[in-house]
Scaffold this motif. Structure first.
Motif, PDB file in Angstrom:
ATOM      1  N   ILE A  80       0.845  -1.222   0.000  1.00  0.00           N
ATOM      2  CA  ILE A  80       0.000   0.000   0.000  1.00  0.00           C
ATOM      3  C   ILE A  80       0.873   1.262   0.000  1.00  0.00           C
ATOM      4  O   ILE A  80       0.731   2.097  -0.906  1.00  0.00           O
ATOM      5  CB  ILE A  80      -1.015  -0.017   1.173  1.00  0.00           C
ATOM      6  N   PRO A  81       1.786   1.448   0.972  1.00  0.00           N
ATOM      7  CA  PRO A  81       2.602   2.680   0.913  1.00  0.00           C
ATOM      8  C   PRO A  81       3.443   2.803  -0.351  1.00  0.00           C
ATOM      9  O   PRO A  81       3.621   3.907  -0.871  1.00  0.00           O
ATOM     10  CB  PRO A  81       3.483   2.617   2.164  1.00  0.00           C
ATOM     11  N   VAL A  82       3.930   1.654  -0.866  1.00  0.00           N
ATOM     12  CA  VAL A  82       4.737   1.721  -2.107  1.00  0.00           C
ATOM     13  C   VAL A  82       3.847   2.202  -3.270  1.00  0.00           C
ATOM     14  O   VAL A  82       4.244   3.063  -4.060  1.00  0.00           O
ATOM     15  CB  VAL A  82       5.397   0.358  -2.418  1.00  0.00           C
ATOM     16  N   SER A  83       2.630   1.662  -3.350  1.00  0.00           N
ATOM     17  CA  SER A  83       1.708   2.076  -4.426  1.00  0.00           C
ATOM     18  C   SER A  83       1.344   3.552  -4.285  1.00  0.00           C
ATOM     19  O   SER A  83       1.269   4.275  -5.287  1.00  0.00           O
ATOM     20  CB  SER A  83       0.424   1.244  -4.381  1.00  0.00           C
ATOM     21  N   VAL A  84       1.119   3.991  -3.060  1.00  0.00           N
ATOM     22  CA  VAL A  84       0.772   5.397  -2.828  1.00  0.00           C
ATOM     23  C   VAL A  84       1.949   6.293  -3.227  1.00  0.00           C
ATOM     24  O   VAL A  84       1.767   7.325  -3.887  1.00  0.00           O
ATOM     25  CB  VAL A  84       0.361   5.621  -1.345  1.00  0.00           C
ATOM     26  N   ALA A  85       3.159   5.866  -2.856  1.00  0.00           N
ATOM     27  CA  ALA A  85       4.346   6.669  -3.205  1.00  0.00           C
ATOM     28  C   ALA A  85       4.486   6.778  -4.729  1.00  0.00           C
ATOM     29  O   ALA A  85       4.754   7.862  -5.265  1.00  0.00           O
ATOM     30  CB  ALA A  85       5.598   6.041  -2.599  1.00  0.00           C
ATOM     31  N   LEU A  86       4.264   5.661  -5.425  1.00  0.00           N
ATOM     32  CA  LEU A  86       4.347   5.678  -6.898  1.00  0.00           C
ATOM     33  C   LEU A  86       3.267   6.603  -7.483  1.00  0.00           C
ATOM     34  O   LEU A  86       3.537   7.387  -8.393  1.00  0.00           O
ATOM     35  CB  LEU A  86       4.176   4.265  -7.459  1.00  0.00           C
ATOM     36  N   ALA A  87       2.053   6.519  -6.939  1.00  0.00           N
ATOM     37  CA  ALA A  87       0.945   7.353  -7.445  1.00  0.00           C
ATOM     38  C   ALA A  87       1.244   8.838  -7.209  1.00  0.00           C
ATOM     39  O   ALA A  87       1.004   9.671  -8.089  1.00  0.00           O
ATOM     40  CB  ALA A  87      -0.357   6.956  -6.756  1.00  0.00           C
ATOM     41  N   LEU A  88       1.790   9.155  -6.042  1.00  0.00           N
ATOM     42  CA  LEU A  88       2.126  10.561  -5.743  1.00  0.00           C
ATOM     43  C   LEU A  88       3.226  11.061  -6.680  1.00  0.00           C
ATOM     44  O   LEU A  88       3.187  12.204  -7.144  1.00  0.00           O
ATOM     45  CB  LEU A  88       2.559  10.719  -4.280  1.00  0.00           C
ATOM     46  N   LEU A  89       4.180  10.186  -6.959  1.00  0.00           N
ATOM     47  CA  LEU A  89       5.277  10.555  -7.860  1.00  0.00           C
ATOM     48  C   LEU A  89       4.743  10.845  -9.268  1.00  0.00           C
ATOM     49  O   LEU A  89       5.088  11.865  -9.887  1.00  0.00           O
ATOM     50  CB  LEU A  89       6.314   9.420  -7.891  1.00  0.00           C
ATOM     51  N   VAL A  90       3.879   9.954  -9.742  1.00  0.00           N
ATOM     52  CA  VAL A  90       3.297  10.146 -11.084  1.00  0.00           C
ATOM     53  C   VAL A  90       2.487  11.448 -11.117  1.00  0.00           C
ATOM     54  O   VAL A  90       2.597  12.248 -12.054  1.00  0.00           O
ATOM     55  CB  VAL A  90       2.415   8.926 -11.476  1.00  0.00           C
ATOM     56  N   ALA A  91       1.686  11.684 -10.060  1.00  0.00           N
ATOM     57  CA  ALA A  91       0.860  12.909 -10.006  1.00  0.00           C
ATOM     58  C   ALA A  91       1.747  14.149 -10.049  1.00  0.00           C
ATOM     59  O   ALA A  91       1.441  15.130 -10.738  1.00  0.00           O
ATOM     60  CB  ALA A  91       0.009  12.911  -8.749  1.00  0.00           C
ATOM     61  N   LYS A  92       2.865  14.093  -9.320  1.00  0.00           N
ATOM     62  CA  LYS A  92       3.786  15.243  -9.280  1.00  0.00           C
ATOM     63  C   LYS A  92       4.385  15.488 -10.669  1.00  0.00           C
ATOM     64  O   LYS A  92       4.461  16.629 -11.122  1.00  0.00           O
ATOM     65  CB  LYS A  92       4.895  14.952  -8.251  1.00  0.00           C
ATOM     66  N   LEU A  93       4.811  14.389 -11.302  1.00  0.00           N
ATOM     67  CA  LEU A  93       5.422  14.529 -12.636  1.00  0.00           C
ATOM     68  C   LEU A  93       4.427  15.101 -13.649  1.00  0.00           C
ATOM     69  O   LEU A  93       4.766  15.981 -14.439  1.00  0.00           O
ATOM     70  CB  LEU A  93       5.958  13.179 -13.128  1.00  0.00           C
ATOM     71  N   VAL A  94       3.176  14.595 -13.591  1.00  0.00           N
ATOM     72  CA  VAL A  94       2.144  15.090 -14.516  1.00  0.00           C
ATOM     73  C   VAL A  94       1.897  16.580 -14.263  1.00  0.00           C
ATOM     74  O   VAL A  94       1.790  17.384 -15.193  1.00  0.00           O
ATOM     75  CB  VAL A  94       0.834  14.275 -14.351  1.00  0.00           C
ATOM     76  N   GLN A  95       1.855  16.953 -12.980  1.00  0.00           N
ATOM     77  CA  GLN A  95       1.619  18.347 -12.603  1.00  0.00           C
ATOM     78  C   GLN A  95       2.734  19.259 -13.130  1.00  0.00           C
ATOM     79  O   GLN A  95       2.476  20.314 -13.703  1.00  0.00           O
ATOM     80  CB  GLN A  95       1.600  18.422 -11.083  1.00  0.00           C
ATOM     81  N   ILE A  96       3.978  18.815 -12.956  1.00  0.00           N
ATOM     82  CA  ILE A  96       5.130  19.616 -13.418  1.00  0.00           C
ATOM     83  C   ILE A  96       5.061  19.774 -14.935  1.00  0.00           C
ATOM     84  O   ILE A  96       5.244  20.867 -15.462  1.00  0.00           O
ATOM     85  CB  ILE A  96       6.465  18.943 -12.985  1.00  0.00           C
ATOM     86  N   ARG A  97       4.731  18.669 -15.614  1.00  0.00           N
ATOM     87  CA  ARG A  97       4.658  18.718 -17.083  1.00  0.00           C
ATOM     88  C   ARG A  97       3.578  19.697 -17.547  1.00  0.00           C
ATOM     89  O   ARG A  97       3.782  20.492 -18.440  1.00  0.00           O
ATOM     90  CB  ARG A  97       4.365  17.305 -17.608  1.00  0.00           C
ATOM     91  N   ARG A  98       2.417  19.635 -16.886  1.00  0.00           N
ATOM     92  CA  ARG A  98       1.312  20.529 -17.270  1.00  0.00           C
ATOM     93  C   ARG A  98       1.655  21.981 -16.993  1.00  0.00           C
ATOM     94  O   ARG A  98       1.354  22.865 -17.794  1.00  0.00           O
ATOM     95  CB  ARG A  98       0.044  20.152 -16.502  1.00  0.00           C
ATOM     96  N   THR A  99       2.285  22.242 -15.843  1.00  0.00           N
ATOM     97  CA  THR A  99       2.643  23.620 -15.489  1.00  0.00           C
ATOM     98  C   THR A  99       3.612  24.176 -16.523  1.00  0.00           C
ATOM     99  O   THR A  99       3.462  25.307 -16.979  1.00  0.00           O
ATOM    100  CB  THR A  99       3.275  23.671 -14.072  1.00  0.00           C
ATOM    101  N   HIS A 100       4.585  23.357 -16.920  1.00  0.00           N
ATOM    102  CA  HIS A 100       5.560  23.807 -17.929  1.00  0.00           C
ATOM    103  C   HIS A 100       4.883  24.025 -19.275  1.00  0.00           C
ATOM    104  O   HIS A 100       5.166  24.996 -19.957  1.00  0.00           O
ATOM    105  CB  HIS A 100       6.679  22.775 -18.067  1.00  0.00           C
ATOM    106  N   ALA A 101       3.965  23.100 -19.623  1.00  0.00           N
ATOM    107  CA  ALA A 101       3.276  23.210 -20.918  1.00  0.00           C
ATOM    108  C   ALA A 101       2.461  24.494 -20.982  1.00  0.00           C
ATOM    109  O   ALA A 101       2.437  25.183 -21.998  1.00  0.00           O
ATOM    110  CB  ALA A 101       2.378  22.000 -21.134  1.00  0.00           C
TER     111      ALA A 101
END
Lengths: 180, 235
Positions: B211-232
């Motif tokens: 569970i914590p590993v999956s949550v950490a991966l999901a948070l990482l993906v969300a952060k990356l998507v957010q950074i990409r969108r902000t830059h775009a």
């Protein structure tokens, strides 16, 4: 028809592609959204930009409104997201917080009547989270549940923020009453 | 000063706020006019919750069946209770994930609360229901289970992400926490059906860790998507 019911009906027609309904919604709701941005000490030009951006985003995601649900929490949740996104993008969050810290300690000008204060001056001593709750609850007239929906928080948390905000406002307005 | 007096002052200040320029409002209406076409509202939250719930359970069962239902076959009566508890937690995580795709949805508990409750209740149930004495290869066997659990969580997370993408996520961190918890719980469900290692320390540490590993991966993906969108958008 109840005002909220009218908004819901307009929103459904907007989803159906009725431009007149979309225009009516924009005219009715833009002053609220503009005030929501103004409360956060955004400059008028920024509030105008954010308002425009909010409507463009609403247009993009209008399918996420479910008929029968209240319109205002849906709309304010999108406006909040735009505001957060704007601060993140411009990297001004820390600068805003700094300016808030400065203004919160600022005493009201001697002799100022409470009723003469602008909305921004009145809410200056409050942190952003309390400011938005007061704006939605007391100025926009939304219910506790609607504010909780818009801010993705619990009703208890909204009540607590409103209570703390009123304590600060009472203290500030009381001091002003003593001065004038 | 009474609350009613503060209410009046706020109301007056709000009414005195100069609204947006009427020309701006007309400009906004003009800007959306070309894109005016009918759109279909999202299906009901209940329907989406049911869909995601069934997808999560189906992925867990299919993966466990492919790897072998050794855990299920070896379970004693009380141990089967774990298979009743996990679907309940999955159902709650599904509700929070679907809520995250709609702005202004009903107030519910924060996804972080569900994450903590899920981890704590699973550790407690494992400690009560699984009593095998500790054996060897704690890390080796544990890592194998953790990897299998996370690999099961990934397709569930992708299904959740696909659904979230159909809505509008106003708080990516909350959405990632809810979807990560859901995916992690699906991984744990698969492990309970598959893994026949009933050592308390093994299940409590390595199975719950999905569970914590999956949550950490999901948070990482969300952060990356957010950074990409902000830059775009900045470009």
């Amino acid at each position: 028809m109840h005002p909220d019911g009218e908004l819901e009906a307009l929103m459904v027609r907007y989803q159906e592609g009725d431009f007149a309904a979309a225009t009516a919604l924009i005219h009715r709701l833009s002053p609220r959204i503009h005030r929501f941005f103004a409360v956060q000490f955004t400059s008028r030009a920024s509030a105008d930009d954010l308002l425009q951006e909010t409507w463009l985003r609403i247009h993009e995601v209008r399918h996420t409104y479910r008929p029968g649900e209240p319109v205002l929490p849906w709309l304010y949740a999108i406006a909040r997201h735009i505001r957060v996104d704007h601060y993140r993008k411009t990297g001004r969050t820390s600068a805003r917080e700094l300016s808030f810290d400065e203004t919160s300690e600022m005493p009201a000008p001697p002799g100022t009547q409470a009723a003469a204060l602008t909305m921004e001056e009145l809410l200056a001593p409050l942190p952003p989270s309390q400011r938005e709750v007061v704006e939605m609850l007391k100025i926009a007239g939304m219910s506790l549940e609607e504010v909780a929906r818009a801010t993705s928080s619990s009703i208890g948390s909204v009540k607590q923020k409103a209570f703390r905000a009123y304590e600060k406002l009472r203290e500030r307005l009381g001091k002003m009453g003593g001065q004038s | 000063m009474r609350d009613g007096e503060i209410d009046d002052i706020l109301k007056k200040a709000g009414e005195a706020h100069p609204g947006p320029d009427p020309a701006l409002i007309d400009e906004i209406a003009g800007a959306i006019r070309p894109g005016m076409r009918p759109v279909r509202p999202l299906p009901s939250a209940r329907a989406l919750e049911l869909l995601l719930y069934l997808v999560a359970l189906a992925i867990s069962v299919i993966v466990a069946a492919r790897l072998g239902l050794h855990g299920f076959a070896a379970m004693s009566g009380p141990q089967i209770l774990i298979l009743a508890a996990i679907p309940i937690l999955i159902a709650r995580a599904t509700v929070l994930t679907i809520a995250a795709m709609t702005p202004g949805s009903k107030p519910r508990e924060a996804p972080v609360t569900l994450f903590v409750i899920a981890c704590a209740s699973l550790v407690a149930l494992f400690a009560i229901l699984f009593r095998d004495p500790p054996g060897g290869h704690f890390v080796q066997q544990g890592m194998a289970c953790l990897i299998a659990g996370v690999f099961t969580a990934v397709p569930v997370g992708l299904a959740a992400w696909w659904l979230l993408h159909r809505g509008f996520v106003v708080n990516p961190e909350r959405a990632a926490l809810a979807a990560g918890t859901l995916a992690g719980l699906a991984g744990v469900a698969m492990l309970e059906l598959h893994c026949a290692n009933f050592q308390t320390s093994h299940v409590a540490v390595w199975h719950t860790a999905v569970i914590p590993v999956s949550v950490a991966l999901a948070l990482l993906v969300a952060k990356l998507v957010q950074i990409r969108r902000t830059h775009a958008r900045a470009r």
